[in-house]
Design a protein around this motif. Structure first.
Motif, mmCIF file in Angstrom:
data_model
loop_
_atom_site.group_PDB
_atom_site.id
_atom_site.type_symbol
_atom_site.label_atom_id
_atom_site.label_comp_id
_atom_site.label_asym_id
_atom_site.label_seq_id
_atom_site.Cartn_x
_atom_site.Cartn_y
_atom_site.Cartn_z
ATOM 1 N N ASP A 163 0.794 -1.340 -0.103
ATOM 2 C CA ASP A 163 0.019 0.077 0.060
ATOM 3 C C ASP A 163 0.840 1.250 -0.039
ATOM 4 O OD1 ASP A 163 -2.760 -0.911 0.142
ATOM 5 O OD2 ASP A 163 -1.876 -1.829 2.012
ATOM 6 N N HIS A 164 0.705 2.015 -0.937
ATOM 7 C CA HIS A 164 1.306 3.444 -1.241
ATOM 8 C C HIS A 164 2.668 3.235 -1.577
ATOM 9 C CE1 HIS A 164 -2.276 4.836 0.825
ATOM 10 N NE2 HIS A 164 -2.265 4.293 1.699
ATOM 11 N N SER A 215 -8.884 -0.147 1.463
ATOM 12 C CA SER A 215 -8.154 -0.825 2.648
ATOM 13 C C SER A 215 -9.058 -0.229 3.964
ATOM 14 C CB SER A 215 -6.632 -0.345 2.804
ATOM 15 O OG SER A 215 -5.726 -1.056 2.138
ATOM 16 N N ILE A 236 1.073 0.270 -4.869
ATOM 17 C CA ILE A 236 -0.385 0.736 -5.488
ATOM 18 C C ILE A 236 -1.053 1.783 -4.440
ATOM 19 C CG2 ILE A 236 -0.737 -1.845 -6.112
ATOM 20 C CD1 ILE A 236 -3.120 -1.778 -3.802
ATOM 21 N N GLU A 237 -1.804 2.501 -5.044
ATOM 22 C CA GLU A 237 -2.639 3.363 -4.147
ATOM 23 C C GLU A 237 -4.014 2.582 -4.128
ATOM 24 O OE1 GLU A 237 -4.799 5.765 -2.216
ATOM 25 O OE2 GLU A 237 -2.577 6.157 -2.614
ATOM 26 N N ASN A 238 -4.302 2.540 -2.868
ATOM 27 C CA ASN A 238 -5.759 1.542 -2.772
ATOM 28 C C ASN A 238 -7.053 2.639 -2.583
ATOM 29 O OD1 ASN A 238 -6.469 2.327 0.224
ATOM 30 N ND2 ASN A 238 -4.512 1.427 0.522
ATOM 31 N N ALA A 239 -6.909 3.822 -2.665
ATOM 32 C CA ALA A 239 -8.084 4.774 -2.731
ATOM 33 C C ALA A 239 -8.902 4.686 -1.589
ATOM 34 C CB ALA A 239 -8.714 4.602 -4.179
ATOM 35 N N ARG A 282 -11.223 2.010 -8.679
ATOM 36 C CA ARG A 282 -10.732 3.360 -7.738
ATOM 37 C C ARG A 282 -9.365 3.363 -7.690
ATOM 38 N NH1 ARG A 282 -14.173 2.257 -2.882
ATOM 39 N NH2 ARG A 282 -12.956 3.613 -2.050
ATOM 40 N N GLY A 283 -8.627 2.031 -7.499
ATOM 41 C CA GLY A 283 -7.184 2.323 -6.951
ATOM 42 C C GLY A 283 -6.334 2.330 -8.236
ATOM 43 N N THR A 284 -4.916 2.346 -8.099
ATOM 44 C CA THR A 284 -4.031 2.168 -9.374
ATOM 45 C C THR A 284 -2.614 1.540 -8.985
ATOM 46 O OG1 THR A 284 -2.784 3.432 -11.178
ATOM 47 C CG2 THR A 284 -3.096 4.535 -8.923
ATOM 48 N N LEU A 342 -11.408 -1.906 -5.888
ATOM 49 C CA LEU A 342 -9.986 -1.778 -5.823
ATOM 50 C C LEU A 342 -9.372 -1.469 -7.077
ATOM 51 C CD1 LEU A 342 -7.392 -1.315 -4.170
ATOM 52 C CD2 LEU A 342 -6.988 -3.704 -4.298
ATOM 53 N N LYS A 363 -4.761 -7.236 -3.579
ATOM 54 C CA LYS A 363 -4.235 -5.798 -4.170
ATOM 55 C C LYS A 363 -3.291 -6.015 -5.286
ATOM 56 C CE LYS A 363 -5.167 -4.075 0.625
ATOM 57 N NZ LYS A 363 -4.514 -3.022 1.823
#
Length: 241
Positions: free
Chosen positions: A10-11, A20, A14-17, A86-88, A83, A122
């Motif tokens: 995380d961070h 998490s 990936i960015e979990n937006a 919204r995430g990346t 995820l 993730k």
């Protein structure tokens, strides 16, 4: 030269937006029958500690860990699509993982506070899981404290890949807890200022190398190669602007 590279997720990768925190809230609600009074406090802590603190904060007894892990697993599986939408994956991550996995003498895996099931969720949401040897990683169910995960990952690398015990290990992460885990275990550290902690804070925590992100694959690979040669003392001491 041989090297064990252990990536935070995380961070860092990936960015979990915010997904998490939704996973922790959903697992808490499933176990307690009510919503938590506030969001989970994460920042590099393990899932064991995160969930324990949520129950303690709300004055509730902590369920047995197998029930907590099962609830976290279900909550993670249910939010896979959220995820992915919204995430990346963060800049340069795919290229960085490909470069590390191409090194035949390296073990490239993860060291994360997430349980193994949610780590895979993730990573697979962005197609990163094939680029890592997840069997050699260490996860939030394995120990309560992040430094203890390092020895677990080392032992798995030894058992699965016959990696000698004196092979250098380097952690790549975005929080002071990643830095602390590396320093406490005589490991190398590449801190990445891609989360909420700035370069100055990570350097003050003791990181010998701080990068703004993982977008410069050649620079990152060069630093990792230096760790492979010099252990925890890279010749490049600071990679941040």
């Amino acid at each position: 030269m041989e090297l064990i590279v252990l990536w935070d997720i995380d961070h860092t990768l990936i960015e979990n937006a915010g997904v998490s925190k939704e996973i922790y809230a959903a697992a808490f609600s499933a176990l307690s029958g009510r919503r938590p009074t506030g969001p989970a406090h994460t920042e590099g802590r393990t899932d064991r500690l995160i969930m324990r603190d949520m129950f303690a904060r709300d004055g509730l007894p902590e369920p047995d860990w197998p029930a907590v892990e099962a609830a976290l697993t279900r909550a993670g599986e249910e939010r896979f699509n959220d995820l992915r939408l919204r995430g990346t994956a963060l800049p340069g991550v795919r290229e960085a993982l490909k470069a590390a996995s191409a090194q035949v003498d390296w073990v490239s895996s993860v060291l994360t506070g997430n349980i193994a099931a949610n780590a895979r969720v993730k990573l697979s949401a962005f197609g990163l899981d094939p680029l890592l040897d997840l069997s050699a990683g260490a996860y939030g169910a394995d120990a309560e404290l992040r430094p203890d995960l390092v020895a677990i990952a080392r032992e798995r690398a030894r058992r699965l890949h016959d990696v000698p015990t004196d092979v250098p290990a380097v952690l790549v992460g975005d929080t002071p807890r990643d830095v602390e885990a590396a320093l406490a275990t005589d490991s190398g550290i590449i801190a990445v200022a891609s989360g909420i902690h700035g370069a100055e804070e990570l350097a003050a925590a003791g990181a010998s190398v701080v990068l703004p992100d993982l977008s410069d694959t050649a620079e990152l690979l060069g630093i990792l190669e230096t760790f492979a040669v010099d252990g925890k003392r890279p010749r490049t001491s600071l990679g941040c602007p």
